[in-house]
Design a protein around this motif. Structure first.
Motif, PDB file in Angstrom:
ATOM      1  N   VAL A   1       0.552  -1.041  -0.237  1.00  0.00           N
ATOM      2  CA  VAL A   1      -0.535   0.585   0.124  1.00  0.00           C
ATOM      3  C   VAL A   1       0.829   1.807  -0.079  1.00  0.00           C
ATOM      4  CG1 VAL A   1      -1.677   1.407   0.721  1.00  0.00           C
ATOM      5  CG2 VAL A   1      -1.945  -1.323   0.968  1.00  0.00           C
ATOM      6  N   GLY A   2       1.227   0.749   0.828  1.00  0.00           N
ATOM      7  CA  GLY A   2       2.560   2.296   0.916  1.00  0.00           C
ATOM      8  C   GLY A   2       3.689   2.524  -0.311  1.00  0.00           C
ATOM      9  N   GLY A   3       4.384   1.488  -1.044  1.00  0.00           N
ATOM     10  CA  GLY A   3       4.570   1.347  -2.156  1.00  0.00           C
ATOM     11  C   GLY A   3       4.036   2.422  -3.195  1.00  0.00           C
ATOM     12  N   GLU A   4       2.282   1.893  -2.881  1.00  0.00           N
ATOM     13  CA  GLU A   4       1.750   2.573  -4.510  1.00  0.00           C
ATOM     14  C   GLU A   4       1.732   3.483  -4.328  1.00  0.00           C
ATOM     15  OE1 GLU A   4      -1.676   0.132  -4.685  1.00  0.00           O
ATOM     16  OE2 GLU A   4      -0.788  -1.488  -5.413  1.00  0.00           O
TER      17      GLU A   4
ATOM     18  N   GLY B   1       1.334  10.194  -3.329  1.00  0.00           N
ATOM     19  CA  GLY B   1       0.665  10.297  -2.331  1.00  0.00           C
ATOM     20  C   GLY B   1       1.924  10.419  -0.804  1.00  0.00           C
ATOM     21  N   LEU B   2       2.825  10.011  -1.110  1.00  0.00           N
ATOM     22  CA  LEU B   2       3.690   9.508   0.432  1.00  0.00           C
ATOM     23  C   LEU B   2       5.045   9.783  -0.053  1.00  0.00           C
ATOM     24  CD1 LEU B   2       2.820   8.975   2.790  1.00  0.00           C
ATOM     25  CD2 LEU B   2       3.474   5.730   2.144  1.00  0.00           C
ATOM     26  N   GLY B   3       5.677  10.375   1.029  1.00  0.00           N
ATOM     27  CA  GLY B   3       6.812  10.456   0.403  1.00  0.00           C
ATOM     28  C   GLY B   3       7.563   9.773   0.824  1.00  0.00           C
ATOM     29  N   VAL B   4       8.910   9.233   0.493  1.00  0.00           N
ATOM     30  CA  VAL B   4      10.327   8.494   1.206  1.00  0.00           C
ATOM     31  C   VAL B   4      10.036   8.544   2.256  1.00  0.00           C
ATOM     32  CG1 VAL B   4      12.405   7.316  -0.374  1.00  0.00           C
ATOM     33  CG2 VAL B   4      10.560   8.503  -1.395  1.00  0.00           C
ATOM     34  N   GLY B   5      10.901   9.959   3.096  1.00  0.00           N
ATOM     35  CA  GLY B   5      11.006   9.510   4.268  1.00  0.00           C
ATOM     36  C   GLY B   5       9.867   8.774   5.368  1.00  0.00           C
ATOM     37  N   VAL B   6       8.635   9.600   4.919  1.00  0.00           N
ATOM     38  CA  VAL B   6       7.113   8.972   5.255  1.00  0.00           C
ATOM     39  C   VAL B   6       7.415   7.085   4.910  1.00  0.00           C
ATOM     40  CG1 VAL B   6       5.118   8.767   5.803  1.00  0.00           C
ATOM     41  CG2 VAL B   6       6.124  11.268   5.043  1.00  0.00           C
TER      42      VAL B   6
END
Length: 618
Positions: free
Chosen positions: A287-290, A296-301
């Protein structure tokens, strides 16, 4: 003298019994917990300091993944200034974590040792006071299991107690950070928790039974081991090594299976948590990778989430293990407090008198007593021992001789009647003063680890070296002591096994004599001394008996023929009494016993020496 006491019912004599059937494993007992708190109360400052350090360590642990993600977020757009600041904060938090973790662990271990010291001291002090009736009914192996195994289980819990607080704080902190960082992804990550709850609900009843079986099997194996060690001389004499080994092997194998089962139940949660960790990680990555690919989501997050998920189940795993430790601690605490709560039936009254400057008399008034109240050993015994009188107690085995001696020293309470020393009921005087008034020498001498001098001085710490040597000379022990390599400074092994039985008995004689008691009791004290040593002892006893009230039990009737009075017992009743000549003239039990003993002795001498005239000459 006090009035004759009325018969009164005695409470059942306590024992620890078996641990089988204890259903306390896995149960949080609020009463046990409150008593734990009683031992923790004096250490409030140390508890506060340890918990503060643990909570600070947990806060640092929660902050590190967030700082790692923040550093990556600064590095991706090449924000050098922001990155340096984040790294500086990260370094400070890392150093703080190291310091607080070390301080928390050190304080927790120190606190645990202090509390365990208090518990051990309480148990040891209590066992100094418990009545002999309790020790008669309780196996030494079970006592040692509680003094050692259960205390160790409690120590393990105390050492991990603050760690559990830190793990709980870490778990809450990570949960909050997951939801605060990204609510949707955080909720998806936590969806594996219901599965963990179900697994634990299924695991719990099996673990309770497994831990209970492990404790029972351990107690049984320890009891068998202690019994064989204590009886090793008999085992070797009867060549029972192989049989006893097979019997113990079965108990040890049962213990092995039970412990393996308990370990399996303990460790089954580890792979379970690892599987759930993998599922949670898969949710984050998919989910996070997508979300990262979609912007919609930063690499750091994303990195922060992965680190938090990795750390999330570590405190879950640790809390599962610590819950197991808590289960054991509750069981151990229940058993420890059961020991501490064993009633002490022989206690001083609030207004107990101190025996001082009283006549050295011993009187039994209509005494009835039994180790089991339903089966009396003594029946309505009345006996008066006057000052400076030497009274011998004789009779067949089981006639009640040793019971009379034990009641005189108030090792047990009478069922009916009174025992008076110096005209005072032994229940109305302090045990300390009673112990100073009465000196005892038993058939089986017990010597403690230490030097010969330490053992002779054991109950008279104020005795000087001159006092010790004088007592040793009086009982003909000085010569053999001086022949030892270090004389009175010779160290004794366990129970004095590095010297002979007769020498041990002579030291116990000296121990009693150096205390200079008003009343001297010898319970078959010459039974284990050879004939040559006995001759020297008899000479010493005539001097030692002078000026003292003495009660003597002896199977060798020749050793007590000079007693002022001989009391003959049979089946817990006084059958006859008088001096040697009077009893021989009556032709009763004493005359029969004495004649039989001498006939047997004469036969042995003839068989050994071949001197058929010896019996006539003696």
């Amino acid at each position: 003298m006090t009035e004759t006491a009325q018969p009164q019912a005695r409470a059942p004599r306590a024992s620890l019994g078996s641990s089988e059937g204890d259903d306390i494993f896995g149960t949080f007992d609020i009463k046990v917990a409150r008593r734990f708190l009683g031992y923790l109360a004096p250490h409030k400052g140390a508890i506060f300091a340890a918990q503060s350090a643990v909570l600070a360590s947990a806060a640092c642990q929660v902050a590190i993944p967030a700082l790692t993600g923040a550093a990556i977020s600064k590095a991706v757009p090449h924000d050098v200034s922001g990155l340096n600041q984040t790294l500086a904060v990260f370094g400070g938090v890392a150093v703080a974590y190291i310091i607080t973790f070390f301080v928390g662990e050190w304080l927790s271990q120190r606190l645990a040792q202090r509390v365990i010291f208090d518990v051990r001291r309480t148990m040891f002090a209590h066992f100094q006071d418990v009545s002999l009736s309790f020790m008669d009914k309780t196996h030494v192996g079970r006592i040692m299991s509680r003094l050692q195994g259960d205390v160790n289980a409690l120590q393990e819990f105390l050492e991990n107690m603050n760690g559990a607080l830190g793990d709980a704080a870490t778990l809450v902190g990570i949960t909050v950070m997951l939801l605060a960082t990204d609510l949707k992804l955080g909720l998806l990550t936590l969806t594996v928790l219901p599965a963990l709850i179900v697994v634990r609900a299924v695991w719990l009843p099996y673990s309770k039974r497994s831990f209970r079986e492990a404790r029972d099997a351990s107690s049984t194996a320890n009891s068998a081991l202690a019994e064989n060690i204590n009886g090793i001389r008999t085992v070797q004499e009867t060549r029972r090594e192989a049989v006893n080994f097979d019997l113990y092997k079965d108990k040890a194998h049962d213990n092995f299976k039970a412990q393996v089962g308990a370990s399996w139940m303990t460790q089954i949660m580890v792979p379970t948590v690892d599987v759930l960790t993998g599922l949670a990680m898969a949710v984050v990555i998919v989910v996070g990778g997508e979300a990262v690919l979609g912007g919609g989501l930063g690499v750091g997050v994303m990195v922060t989430f992965i680190l938090y998920v990795q750390r999330f189940f570590e405190p879950v795993r640790m809390l599962s293990m610590q819950y197991t430790i808590m289960q054991r601690a509750m069981a151990a605490g229940h058993r420890i407090f059961e020991v501490i709560d064993v009633p002490v039936s022989i206690v001083d009254k609030p207004d107990a008198e101190v025996l001082k400057d009283v006549p050295a008399t011993v009187e039994f008034r209509n005494v009835t007593f039994g180790y089991d109240p339903a089966r009396p050993v003594l029946h309505d015994i009345s006996l008066m021992v006057r000052p400076k009188e030497v009274v011998a107690l004789v009779g067949p085995t089981g006639s009640g001789k040793t019971s009379i001696i034990a009641l005189t020293h108030r090792f047990y309470e009478v069922d009916q009647g009174q025992v008076l020393v110096g005209g005072h009921d032994v229940r109305d005087v302090t045990q300390e003063s009673l112990g100073r008034t009465i000196g005892m020498v038993l058939q089986e001498p017990f010597l403690f680890t230490g030097t010969i001098e330490d053992n002779i001085r054991y109950n008279t710490l104020s005795a000087t070296r001159a006092d010790i040597e004088a007592a040793a000379r009086a009982v003909s022990a000085h010569d053999f002591i001086m022949r030892l390599p270090q004389g009175y400074d010779t160290p004794l092994g366990q129970r004095g096994r590095n010297i002979s039985m007769g020498q041990r008995q002579l030291i116990s004689f000296a121990r009693a004599l150096v205390a200079d008691p008003q009343i001297l009791i010898l319970d078959e004290a010459t039974a284990n001394i050879d004939s040559f040593t006995e001759q020297a002892i008899q000479k010493a006893l005539k001097v030692l008996f002078a000026g003292r009230t003495c009660m003597v039990i002896a199977h060798r009737l020749a050793t007590i023929r000079d007693a002022d009075r001989i009391v003959v017992l049979q089946q817990g009743r006084i059958l006859e009494q008088g001096n040697h000549d009077e009893l021989m003239q009556t032709g009763g039990l004493y005359s029969h016993l004495y004649t039989s003993a001498h006939a047997s002795f004469d036969d042995q001498v003839v068989a050994t020496t071949g001197d058929s005239e010896f019996a006539t000459r003696t």
